[in-house]
Design a protein around this motif. Structure first.
Motif, PDB file in Angstrom:
ATOM      1  N   CYS A  61       1.085  -1.149   0.035  1.00  0.00           N
ATOM      2  CA  CYS A  61       0.055  -0.114   0.022  1.00  0.00           C
ATOM      3  C   CYS A  61       0.845   1.134  -0.022  1.00  0.00           C
ATOM      4  O   CYS A  61       1.333   1.636   0.871  1.00  0.00           O
ATOM      5  CB  CYS A  61      -0.873   0.020   1.173  1.00  0.00           C
ATOM      6  N   CYS A  74      -6.410   4.463   5.398  1.00  0.00           N
ATOM      7  CA  CYS A  74      -6.355   2.868   5.660  1.00  0.00           C
ATOM      8  C   CYS A  74      -5.697   2.967   6.710  1.00  0.00           C
ATOM      9  O   CYS A  74      -5.362   3.786   7.284  1.00  0.00           O
ATOM     10  CB  CYS A  74      -6.080   2.227   4.279  1.00  0.00           C
ATOM     11  N   CYS A 101      -2.917   0.656   6.801  1.00  0.00           N
ATOM     12  CA  CYS A 101      -1.844  -0.499   6.334  1.00  0.00           C
ATOM     13  C   CYS A 101      -0.611  -0.099   6.787  1.00  0.00           C
ATOM     14  O   CYS A 101       0.068  -0.937   7.259  1.00  0.00           O
ATOM     15  CB  CYS A 101      -1.842  -0.333   4.805  1.00  0.00           C
TER      16      CYS A 101
HETATM   17 ZN   LIG Z   1      -3.552   0.752   2.638  1.00  0.00          ZN
END
Ligand SMILES: [Zn+2]
Length: 217
Positions: free
Chosen positions: A62, A73, A75
């Motif tokens: 990512c 997000c 990640c």
């Molecule tokens: Zn991500």
């Protein structure tokens, strides 16, 4: 029965000292491979002392979250957590070059733009002609076989990863849940992931966290 998994071979192993923005440091032995089925340049990072049943995390690339600290997000925090937990337990972090749940970086950004109009992450992927989740763990299974890892403890909240690895001939001895990293910018994404997707444990963690009531979109 599925077709037998083609064998991959180790290509290069090299020590790489790591230091994260918060100062956490460890050392990885980074492996590359020959013969991965999708032809992508996936990496395996061996961390900590060798363990009889290593702790393994399959982390899909990512760029926005891993490198730039995107708050859309979780990640980046997931990666940071995994590196430390695997260093303690002994095991491998597989860094898989399948950006945006497999749809690619540009389409992920297109999906973000659609999400800003009110679609959730799953609806946005479908609107772009993709499956909600196109990640495939065949190369990950090849890498684990090449590393001599027949059985593992899987660091994941996603039952689909364990199911795919089991189908590919690995023994998932245990599934260890990761933490849930909620921020104001990613709570909608995490709620959609828990509600719509494969992340059953994630859903339980979000419920426990009391954040599941946040409306998506
Ligand atoms: Zn991500």
């Amino acid at each position: 029965m599925t077709a037998p998994l083609p064998a991959a071979q180790l290509r290069t192993r090299v020590r790489v000292p790591l230091r994260f923005p918060d100062g956490y440091a460890t050392t990885a032995v980074v492996s590359s491979f020959h013969g991965l089925v999708d032809g992508r340049e996936h990496l395996a990072l061996a961390l900590g002392e060798p363990a009889a049943v290593p702790l393994v995390r399959l982390h899909s690339e990512c760029l926005t979250g891993d490198v730039f600290g995107s708050q859309r997000c979780d990640c980046g925090p997931q990666l940071r957590e995994a590196v430390e937990r695997i260093t303690v337990a002994g095991g491998h972090l597989l860094y898989l070059r399948q950006e945006g749940r497999g749809i690619g970086l540009y389409d992920k950004l297109d999906a973000y733009a659609l999400q800003d109009t009110g679609l959730d992450t799953y609806e946005a992927n479908i609107a772009l002609g993709h499956q909600p989740d196109e990640r495939d763990y065949t190369a990950a299974a090849q890498m684990l076989h090449a590393l001599g890892v027949p059985a593992l403890s899987l660091l994941s909240n996603n039952p689909d990863k364990a199911a795919q690895l089991t189908r590919l001939g690995l023994t998932v001895a245990e599934q260890v849940p990761t933490g849930v990293h909620v921020s104001p910018a990613n709570v909608t994404y995490l709620s959609a992931k828990a509600r719509r997707g494969h992340d059953g444990l994630h859903r339980a963690a979000l419920l426990a966290d009391g954040t599941s009531e946040v409306p998506a979109g």
